[in-house]
Design a protein around this motif. Structure first.
Motif, PDB file in Angstrom:
ATOM      1  N   GLN A  65     -10.967 -10.059  23.205  1.00  0.00           N
ATOM      2  CA  GLN A  65      -9.740  -9.557  23.811  1.00  0.00           C
ATOM      3  C   GLN A  65      -9.224 -10.562  24.838  1.00  0.00           C
ATOM      4  OE1 GLN A  65     -12.192  -6.756  23.591  1.00  0.00           O
ATOM      5  NE2 GLN A  65     -10.980  -5.159  22.602  1.00  0.00           N
ATOM      6  N   ASN A  88      -8.089 -12.218  28.292  1.00  0.00           N
ATOM      7  CA  ASN A  88      -8.548 -12.228  29.680  1.00  0.00           C
ATOM      8  C   ASN A  88     -10.011 -11.820  29.880  1.00  0.00           C
ATOM      9  OD1 ASN A  88      -7.374 -13.014  32.170  1.00  0.00           O
ATOM     10  ND2 ASN A  88      -7.575 -10.932  32.904  1.00  0.00           N
ATOM     11  N   GLY A 128     -12.517 -14.088  29.420  1.00  0.00           N
ATOM     12  CA  GLY A 128     -13.270 -15.265  29.857  1.00  0.00           C
ATOM     13  C   GLY A 128     -13.616 -16.238  28.740  1.00  0.00           C
ATOM     14  N   THR A 138      -6.742 -24.348  30.163  1.00  0.00           N
ATOM     15  CA  THR A 138      -6.202 -23.503  31.225  1.00  0.00           C
ATOM     16  C   THR A 138      -6.891 -22.147  31.262  1.00  0.00           C
ATOM     17  OG1 THR A 138      -4.117 -24.537  30.737  1.00  0.00           O
ATOM     18  CG2 THR A 138      -4.075 -22.709  32.275  1.00  0.00           C
ATOM     19  N   ILE A 139      -7.256 -21.766  32.472  1.00  0.00           N
ATOM     20  CA  ILE A 139      -7.914 -20.486  32.694  1.00  0.00           C
ATOM     21  C   ILE A 139      -7.108 -19.772  33.751  1.00  0.00           C
ATOM     22  CG2 ILE A 139      -9.946 -19.418  33.747  1.00  0.00           C
ATOM     23  CD1 ILE A 139     -11.372 -22.122  32.736  1.00  0.00           C
ATOM     24  N   SER A 140      -6.709 -18.536  33.508  1.00  0.00           N
ATOM     25  CA  SER A 140      -6.102 -17.816  34.615  1.00  0.00           C
ATOM     26  C   SER A 140      -6.258 -16.329  34.412  1.00  0.00           C
ATOM     27  CB  SER A 140      -4.647 -18.204  34.802  1.00  0.00           C
ATOM     28  OG  SER A 140      -3.983 -18.116  33.587  1.00  0.00           O
ATOM     29  N   GLY A 158      -3.218 -13.475  27.956  1.00  0.00           N
ATOM     30  CA  GLY A 158      -2.248 -14.306  27.245  1.00  0.00           C
ATOM     31  C   GLY A 158      -2.127 -15.707  27.817  1.00  0.00           C
ATOM     32  N   THR A 159      -3.192 -16.202  28.428  1.00  0.00           N
ATOM     33  CA  THR A 159      -3.144 -17.566  28.963  1.00  0.00           C
ATOM     34  C   THR A 159      -3.186 -18.585  27.840  1.00  0.00           C
ATOM     35  OG1 THR A 159      -4.399 -16.820  30.861  1.00  0.00           O
ATOM     36  CG2 THR A 159      -4.267 -19.185  30.529  1.00  0.00           C
ATOM     37  N   PRO A 175      -6.613 -17.737  21.254  1.00  0.00           N
ATOM     38  CA  PRO A 175      -5.903 -16.748  22.075  1.00  0.00           C
ATOM     39  C   PRO A 175      -6.561 -15.369  21.928  1.00  0.00           C
ATOM     40  CG  PRO A 175      -4.381 -17.977  20.682  1.00  0.00           C
ATOM     41  CD  PRO A 175      -5.754 -18.311  20.210  1.00  0.00           C
ATOM     42  N   GLY A 176      -6.360 -14.512  22.906  1.00  0.00           N
ATOM     43  CA  GLY A 176      -6.952 -13.176  22.870  1.00  0.00           C
ATOM     44  C   GLY A 176      -6.383 -12.325  21.750  1.00  0.00           C
ATOM     45  N   ASP A 180     -21.171  -9.742  36.490  1.00  0.00           N
ATOM     46  CA  ASP A 180     -21.129  -9.570  37.950  1.00  0.00           C
ATOM     47  C   ASP A 180     -20.274  -8.380  38.349  1.00  0.00           C
ATOM     48  OD1 ASP A 180     -19.008 -11.036  36.902  1.00  0.00           O
ATOM     49  OD2 ASP A 180     -18.572 -12.046  38.796  1.00  0.00           O
ATOM     50  N   THR A 223     -23.525 -12.557  30.299  1.00  0.00           N
ATOM     51  CA  THR A 223     -23.153 -13.781  31.012  1.00  0.00           C
ATOM     52  C   THR A 223     -22.223 -13.509  32.190  1.00  0.00           C
ATOM     53  OG1 THR A 223     -21.268 -14.108  29.549  1.00  0.00           O
ATOM     54  CG2 THR A 223     -23.273 -15.285  28.983  1.00  0.00           C
ATOM     55  N   VAL A 224     -22.222 -14.447  33.099  1.00  0.00           N
ATOM     56  CA  VAL A 224     -21.178 -14.527  34.118  1.00  0.00           C
ATOM     57  C   VAL A 224     -20.616 -15.937  33.945  1.00  0.00           C
ATOM     58  CG1 VAL A 224     -20.624 -14.382  36.567  1.00  0.00           C
ATOM     59  CG2 VAL A 224     -22.533 -13.052  35.629  1.00  0.00           C
ATOM     60  N   ALA A 225     -19.556 -16.034  33.156  1.00  0.00           N
ATOM     61  CA  ALA A 225     -19.082 -17.358  32.752  1.00  0.00           C
ATOM     62  C   ALA A 225     -18.683 -18.217  33.938  1.00  0.00           C
ATOM     63  CB  ALA A 225     -17.908 -17.221  31.785  1.00  0.00           C
ATOM     64  N   ASP A 255      -4.467 -17.082  39.325  1.00  0.00           N
ATOM     65  CA  ASP A 255      -5.873 -16.718  39.335  1.00  0.00           C
ATOM     66  C   ASP A 255      -6.158 -15.429  40.080  1.00  0.00           C
ATOM     67  OD1 ASP A 255      -6.132 -19.004  37.978  1.00  0.00           O
ATOM     68  OD2 ASP A 255      -7.701 -19.883  39.223  1.00  0.00           O
TER      69      ASP A 255
HETATM   70  N1  LIG Z   1     -15.847 -12.185  37.981  1.00  0.00           N
HETATM   71  C1  LIG Z   1     -15.798 -12.867  36.837  1.00  0.00           C
HETATM   72  N2  LIG Z   1     -14.624 -13.386  36.447  1.00  0.00           N
HETATM   73  C2  LIG Z   1     -14.589 -14.057  35.287  1.00  0.00           C
HETATM   74  C3  LIG Z   1     -15.744 -14.229  34.473  1.00  0.00           C
HETATM   75  N3  LIG Z   1     -15.384 -14.936  33.373  1.00  0.00           N
HETATM   76  C4  LIG Z   1     -14.062 -15.204  33.510  1.00  0.00           C
HETATM   77  N4  LIG Z   1     -13.594 -14.686  34.661  1.00  0.00           N
HETATM   78  C5  LIG Z   1     -12.196 -14.735  35.143  1.00  0.00           C
HETATM   79  O1  LIG Z   1     -11.408 -14.016  34.222  1.00  0.00           O
HETATM   80  C6  LIG Z   1     -10.110 -14.596  34.098  1.00  0.00           C
HETATM   81  C7  LIG Z   1      -9.797 -14.863  32.642  1.00  0.00           C
HETATM   82  O2  LIG Z   1     -10.539 -15.962  32.145  1.00  0.00           O
HETATM   83  P1  LIG Z   1     -10.045 -16.806  30.874  1.00  0.00           P
HETATM   84  O3  LIG Z   1     -11.143 -17.695  30.481  1.00  0.00           O
HETATM   85  O4  LIG Z   1      -8.707 -17.414  31.142  1.00  0.00           O
HETATM   86  O5  LIG Z   1      -9.880 -15.669  29.804  1.00  0.00           O
HETATM   87  P2  LIG Z   1      -9.477 -15.798  28.251  1.00  0.00           P
HETATM   88  O6  LIG Z   1     -10.346 -14.865  27.508  1.00  0.00           O
HETATM   89  O7  LIG Z   1      -9.457 -17.202  27.828  1.00  0.00           O
HETATM   90  O8  LIG Z   1      -8.021 -15.176  28.301  1.00  0.00           O
HETATM   91  P3  LIG Z   1      -6.755 -15.440  27.283  1.00  0.00           P
HETATM   92  O9  LIG Z   1      -6.613 -16.905  27.118  1.00  0.00           O
HETATM   93  O10 LIG Z   1      -5.607 -14.826  28.034  1.00  0.00           O
HETATM   94  O11 LIG Z   1      -7.040 -14.705  26.045  1.00  0.00           O
HETATM   95  C8  LIG Z   1     -10.135 -15.834  34.974  1.00  0.00           C
HETATM   96  O12 LIG Z   1      -9.524 -15.516  36.199  1.00  0.00           O
HETATM   97  C9  LIG Z   1     -11.605 -16.122  35.150  1.00  0.00           C
HETATM   98  O13 LIG Z   1     -11.870 -16.784  36.364  1.00  0.00           O
HETATM   99  C10 LIG Z   1     -16.981 -13.660  34.917  1.00  0.00           C
HETATM  100  O14 LIG Z   1     -18.016 -13.751  34.278  1.00  0.00           O
HETATM  101  N5  LIG Z   1     -16.936 -12.994  36.102  1.00  0.00           N
END
Ligand SMILES: Nc1nc2c(ncn2[C@@H]2O[C@H](COP(=O)(O)OP(=O)(O)OP(=O)(O)O)[C@@H](O)[C@H]2O)c(=O)[nH]1
Ligand SMILES: [Mg+2]
Lengths: 670, 79
Positions: A36, A38, A40, A54-56, A60-61, A83-84, A144, A169-171, A397
């Motif tokens: 899905q 967002n 991570g 890019t991470i945000s 839909g990033t 993409p998600g 986390d 995980t905590v990415a 962020d």
């Molecule tokens: N607290 C926490 N935040 C996380 C973790 N993993 C990712 N994030 C945060 O979650 C947000 C989304 O991370 P992305 O890697 O951009 O997510 P994505 O799945 O690629 O999202 P899309 O590209 O929109 O599909 C960012 O603000 C990250 O910093 C985690 O394990 N713990």
């Protein structure tokens, strides 16, 4: 195309159909990160591959696929970030991109990345993904946040039920990613394949336990919140504090005279600057502690999406961004770089050592590659875009932007869009070209068209925005309001009319609101760094080419002809000095280039305030730059792209002419 | 019209802020999309906000919905 799947398909385009045929694809070793929005995925991807993406914190990033390599005991494994997706049928362009990978690339392993807090939803997707018959691994990310909420997941039990490995995980910190890496070679198929998913999901949810978060945490929050209030309260008595606490009476009288001699808007911005300059070092650690506090974040997340505190928060946010970009970037830093370094040292120095003649004109003349091209890019545009990128990355962020989507949903709906379209619009402030690609997250063709056109028409890019703020702050608040008011009203008006003329439907507004997360400075700086690098790569050559083109036109005596030819419009209709034509000319190349040119003209005192305002409006509404035009062609097709571009051109000039006429006819003093 | 168990169901728009309810029926083409966000028959929800958009919480996720969508979600209040 025949589908044996149980999934219902209700789509615009037959190519949306994903055939769930349970194929047994040949193993090509490819690993695809799916999940899905967002959750991570991109963090996992960039951690595994050390490649920057890019991470945000908004869904839909990622709107295209990224390939990278993971080193696994000396062997490389190819891995893809996607993409998600919400399900295995595509309802928007970005989802389609992700699903095509599963269909066309036939990966050897799907790594489903999931938000562990939302296991129910996760498992529904797991069940759907299992129908592809491709081996899977499930990554429960955001452990986390899960732990903080008192949610524990029994991943052994889950793994048994699913028949595939499950890792926690905590990415963002990298926890558990080594474990995931080892699993990239595992090839276990999900036992769900072919089952009725719903009941199964409910069964598997047994693996979740909850506990209530402790009371101690709450107490802690209250204390921090109190500190915050006390500090903010103290800002209101700034002057007394300086006088009494620090024994600086002169400073206090200085403030007093400042406040009595200046007008109201100046007091506001002045006060903000002072507050920021003096109290930022004090405020930051406190804000930091509060930012780290999850109770506070949660409350802030609620306020930011409500009309009442939300509007206030928006105003404060905007003025902070203004301070950073309009004041620090467009005035202080531009001042240092432009006056101090470029016009102060570099250009005069080069002018001194280069003998006058062809080379002199080429490099440091009126349209010199260095004196104009490079100096505009580095001294005027770079400071503005860098400060903007910092502010913007922070907003991205924090998770604030989806809240802004909620606040603006009603307005955007009147324009044939809805709240989700805010993301491309705000992204457009960074770079319209990238934002045009992000319109993929919008569901219907109509929305994508409207958003693309509005982006091309009126969303200023950061450099333009900075220039607008920088120039108008030298005139008056009224001038700023006239420029923004005109541009914003045109966006709303054109959107309103277009949504009624353009056939088709808009999709409905359903948006997941991510939690407010304390931005990680490292990510902000990394993002800013990459964006600045990207800007330099993209812009520097074009800035140089632009100067070169003007130089050549000038040498061939063509420039004066072009200027003469455009005089009826530039001077007649818009009431601008005829030299402005060359500003519009380089504006074709990049909008920020044009903005920098206008900035330069106004600093040389060649424009009166009405001319500045008209020039800024026309330049903001003006044709999309070359890069953006190309992306529009790619996303919308040539015919629509030409339509958009010519409409924008005529419209920009028309509105500029109208504004010029209005301002003069009614004798409005700016 | 078959309205058996969901006879006295109300659209989500009738709920007050903070009220909890269980979804009994979702009408319209958004049903699929909502399901993938975790909203389907049987899920428990709480309304967190009603203006400018509806905000609905299920599990740990908050979803923003425009009123037109909220109107198609029928729920039974939970005490
Ligand atoms: N607290 C926490 N935040 C996380 C973790 N993993 C990712 N994030 C945060 O979650 C947000 C989304 O991370 P992305 O890697 O951009 O997510 P994505 O799945 O690629 O999202 P899309 O590209 O929109 O599909 C960012 O603000 C990250 O910093 C985690 O394990 N713990
Ligand atoms: Mg991503």
């Amino acid at each position: 195309m025949e589908s044996r799947s149980k999934a219902t398909v209700l789509l615009e385009d037959p190519s949306d159909l994903v055939v769930l045929d349970n194929p047994a694809p040949p193993d090509n070793g490819l690993v695809v990160l799916v999940g899905q929005a967002n959750v991570g995925k991109s963090v996992v991807f960039s951690r595994l591959t050390s490649r920057y993406v890019t991470i945000s914190n908004f869904p839909g990033t990622t709107v295209e696929i990224f390939r990278g390599q993971v080193d696994l005991d000396g062997e490389t494994v190819e891995i893809i970030d996607t993409p998600g997706i919400n399900s295995t049928y595509a309802s928007s362009e970005d989802e389609r991109v992700a699903l095509r990978v599963l269909q066309d690339d036939r990966p050897g392993l799907i790594v489903q990345v999931a938000d562990a807090k939302n296991l129910r939803r996760t498992l529904r997707l797991t069940a759907q993904l299992a129908q592809f018959g491709i081996p899977m691994v499930l990554t429960l990310n955001m452990m986390d946040e899960c732990e903080r909420k008192g949610i524990y997941v029994d991943s052994d039990m889950l793994s048994k039920k699913l028949g595939i490995p499950v890792v926690q995980t905590v990415a963002t910190t990298g926890t558990g990613l080594e474990g995931l890496k080892k699993l990239l070679r595992s090839r276990q198929r999900c036992s769900l394949n072919g089952h009725e998913p719903l009941q199964w999901v409910e069964d598997a949810l047994e693996s979740v336990q909850r506990s209530t978060p402790g009371e101690a945490e709450k107490l802690d929050t209250r204390t921090k919140w109190f500190t915050f209030l006390v500090l903010f309260g103290s800002l209101l008595h700034l002057e007394n504090y300086f006088g009494a606490w620090f024994g600086l009476p002169t400073l206090a009288t200085g403030f007093q005279s400042f406040f009595t001699t200046q007008g109201f808007p100046e007091i506001l911005t002045g006060a903000l600057t002072v507050i920021l300059a003096f109290l930022l070092p004090v405020l930051l650690p406190v804000l930091w502690a509060i930012g780290k506090d999850h109770g506070f974040n949660e409350r802030f997340g609620v306020w930011a999406r409500q009309v009442l505190p939300g509007t206030f928060i928006l105003v404060v946010t905007m003025s902070l961004v203004f301070q950073l970009v309009g004041v620090l970037g467009a005035q202080t830093l531009v001042g240092i770089l432009e006056e101090g370094i470029f016009s102060g040292y570099i250009t005069p120095f080069l002018q001194g050592i280069i003998p006058s003649g062809f080379v002199y004109d080429l490099l440091v003349g009126q349209y010199g590659v260095i004196s104009m091209g490079i100096s505009y890019a580095i001294a005027i545009v770079l400071p503005v875009v860098s400060t903007f990128f910092i502010a913007f990355s922070f907003l991205e962020d924090s998770g604030y932007l989806p809240r802004l989507s909620i606040l603006s949903d009603r307005l955007l709906r009147a324009m044939g869009l809805h709240g989700k379209a805010l993301l491309p619009m705000v992204l457009g402030l960074g770079c319209v070209t990238m934002a045009t690609m992000t319109t993929r997250i919008l569901r219907s063709k109509k929305e994508r068209f409207v958003a693309t056109l509005l982006l091309a028409l009126g969303v200023p890019c950061s450099a333009q925005l900075g220039v607008i703020l920088g120039i108008t702050s030298g005139i008056s608040l009224k001038a700023l309001l006239v420029v923004f008011g005109t541009v914003a009203s045109q966006l709303v008006f054109v959107g309103f009319v277009l949504s009624r003329l353009y056939p088709g439907q808009r999709s409905s507004f359903v948006l997941e609101v991510p939690p407010i997360r304390c931005p990680v400075w490292k990510n902000i700086f990394r993002k800013t760094y990459w964006r600045v690098v990207w800007f330099l790569k993209e812009a520097l050559p074009l800035f140089a080419i632009g100067a070169l083109a003007l130089f050549v036109l000038d040498k061939l005596q063509l420039l004066s002809k072009v200027i003469a030819a455009s005089e009826p419009v530039v001077t007649g209709l818009l009431g601008l000095p005829k030299e402005t034509a060359s500003v519009f000319l380089i504006g074709f190349l990049r909008r920020d280039y044009g903005a920098a040119g206008l900035f330069d003209l106004s600093r040389q005192g060649q424009l009166d305030s009405i001319q500045i305002v008209v020039g800024l409006v026309v330049l903001t509404l003006f044709v999309p730059c070359i890069a953006n035009s190309l992306v529009i062609v790619k996303e919308q097709g040539l015919r629509k792209a030409l339509g958009i571009i010519s409409f924008v051109f005529v419209y920009a000039v028309g509105i500029g002419g109208l504004l010029n006429w209005l301002l003069h006819t009614f004798g409005i003093v700016l | 019209m078959k309205r058996d168990s969901s006879a006295d169901a109300d659209p989500l728009t009738k709920l007050k802020t903070r009220e909890r309810a269980r979804i009994v029926r979702i009408e319209g083409e958004e049903a699929m999309e909502l399901a993938s966000f975790g909203l389907y028959t049987g899920t428990e929800i709480q309304v967190k906000q009603r203006f400018p958009s509806y905000i609905v919480q299920t599990d740990e996720a908050e979803l923003a919905l425009e009123p037109a969508v909220a109107r198609k979600i029928f729920v039974l209040r939970l005490k």
